[in-house]
Design a protein around this motif. Structure first.
Motif, PDB file in Angstrom:
ATOM      1  N   MET A  90       0.846  -1.192   0.000  1.00 20.37           N
ATOM      2  CA  MET A  90       0.000   0.000   0.000  1.00 20.37           C
ATOM      3  C   MET A  90       0.884   1.246   0.000  1.00 20.37           C
ATOM      4  O   MET A  90       1.805   1.370   0.798  1.00 20.37           O
ATOM      5  N   VAL A  91       0.598   2.157  -0.911  1.00 22.91           N
ATOM      6  CA  VAL A  91       1.253   3.464  -0.944  1.00 22.91           C
ATOM      7  C   VAL A  91       0.136   4.498  -0.919  1.00 22.91           C
ATOM      8  O   VAL A  91      -0.654   4.592  -1.855  1.00 22.91           O
ATOM      9  N   GLY A  92       0.069   5.256   0.160  1.00 22.29           N
ATOM     10  CA  GLY A  92      -1.090   6.126   0.321  1.00 22.29           C
ATOM     11  C   GLY A  92      -2.334   5.261   0.417  1.00 22.29           C
ATOM     12  O   GLY A  92      -2.399   4.324   1.214  1.00 22.29           O
ATOM     13  N   LYS A  93      -3.285   5.526  -0.457  1.00 20.87           N
ATOM     14  CA  LYS A  93      -4.517   4.735  -0.490  1.00 20.87           C
ATOM     15  C   LYS A  93      -4.547   3.744  -1.648  1.00 20.87           C
ATOM     16  O   LYS A  93      -5.565   3.102  -1.898  1.00 20.87           O
ATOM     17  N   LEU A  94      -3.393   3.609  -2.339  1.00 17.86           N
ATOM     18  CA  LEU A  94      -3.339   2.746  -3.508  1.00 17.86           C
ATOM     19  C   LEU A  94      -2.556   1.468  -3.242  1.00 17.86           C
ATOM     20  O   LEU A  94      -1.563   1.480  -2.515  1.00 17.86           O
ATOM     21  N   THR A  95      -3.004   0.396  -3.831  1.00 14.59           N
ATOM     22  CA  THR A  95      -2.249  -0.853  -3.840  1.00 14.59           C
ATOM     23  C   THR A  95      -1.428  -0.884  -5.115  1.00 14.59           C
ATOM     24  O   THR A  95      -1.961  -0.678  -6.213  1.00 14.59           O
ATOM     25  N   VAL A  96      -0.138  -1.113  -4.999  1.00  9.73           N
ATOM     26  CA  VAL A  96       0.744  -1.109  -6.164  1.00  9.73           C
ATOM     27  C   VAL A  96       0.478  -2.344  -7.024  1.00  9.73           C
ATOM     28  O   VAL A  96       0.532  -3.475  -6.543  1.00  9.73           O
ATOM     29  N   ASP A  97       0.169  -2.102  -8.298  1.00  9.12           N
ATOM     30  CA  ASP A  97      -0.094  -3.183  -9.253  1.00  9.12           C
ATOM     31  C   ASP A  97       1.183  -3.584  -9.974  1.00  9.12           C
ATOM     32  O   ASP A  97       2.136  -2.806 -10.080  1.00  9.12           O
TER      33      ASP A  97
END
Length: 210
Positions: free
Chosen positions: A127-134
């Motif tokens: 998780m980076v911020g509110k995003l999951t790294v794809d």
């Protein structure tokens, strides 16, 4: 739209988002109108330059009155297509990419980073911020499903061209390139290069020679 289909200089186009952001601030503060002098003082741009920039788009203001804030705001939103959300992706989630995801264009609610990609197994799924790294393996699928229009490129320099080729092949037509590498793209693709080293050198030069 420019009056009489006049070709607008790139320097003018690059200043339009600055005008839009400043006018938005004035609007949120309850200001009704603004003069070119006040715009100049707030933006540190010569008032003659501001009037020339605005002149490309017709009569945006009135002599002796200035510019109506609500009208300017509507104009800039339309011209910059800010009534629609622009979905942005980060490719390369290192230190810079992570910082940009966390920042996530909070100064403008019409642009949003909605996806982040990397090829490192240590980063994918985190998780980076509110995003999951794809994973980059899923890049094309996510671009199509989410409707991503712009990519911010923050990969290592040696990988920039290869990744840029993949980005443009997916149909993306806008790249903000933070790598030192000058990438080659199809004519229909717009690339803006942000070289932090050059920008810092330029700043120091002007500081010493002002």
């Amino acid at each position: 739209m420019a009056k009489n289909d006049v070709k607008i200089p790139k320097a003018t186009l690059k200043r339009l988002p600055l005008y839009y952001r400043f006018v938005s601030t004035l609007h949120n503060s309850g200001v009704d109108r603004v003069s070119s002098k006040e715009l100049s003082e707030g933006l540190k741009i010569d008032s003659a330059t501001i009037r020339r920039d605005f002149s490309y788009f017709g009569e945006l203001g009135k002599k002796g009155y200035g510019y109506n804030i609500s009208y300017l705001l509507k104009f800039f939103r339309t011209t910059l297509e800010q009534d629609d959300m622009t979905k942005v992706a980060i490719v390369g989630v290192g230190n810079l990419g992570t910082a940009l995801v966390n920042y996530n264009f909070t100064v403008n609610d019409r642009m949003q980073i909605v996806a982040a990609f990397d090829q490192s197994e240590d980063i994918i799924g985190s998780m980076v911020g509110k995003l999951t790294v794809d994973s980059m393996d899923d890049f094309e699928k996510v671009v199509e499903e989410v409707g991503i229009q712009v990519v911010i490129l923050t990969v290592p320099q040696q990988a920039a061209q290869k990744v840029a080729d993949r980005i443009t092949s997916s149909g993306i037509t806008g790249i903000l390139n933070f790598t030192p590498q000058r990438i080659n793209v199809p004519e229909k693709v717009q690339v803006h290069h942000i070289d932090l080293g050059i920008e810092l050198q330029s700043l120091i030069f002007f500081m010493k020679n002002q």
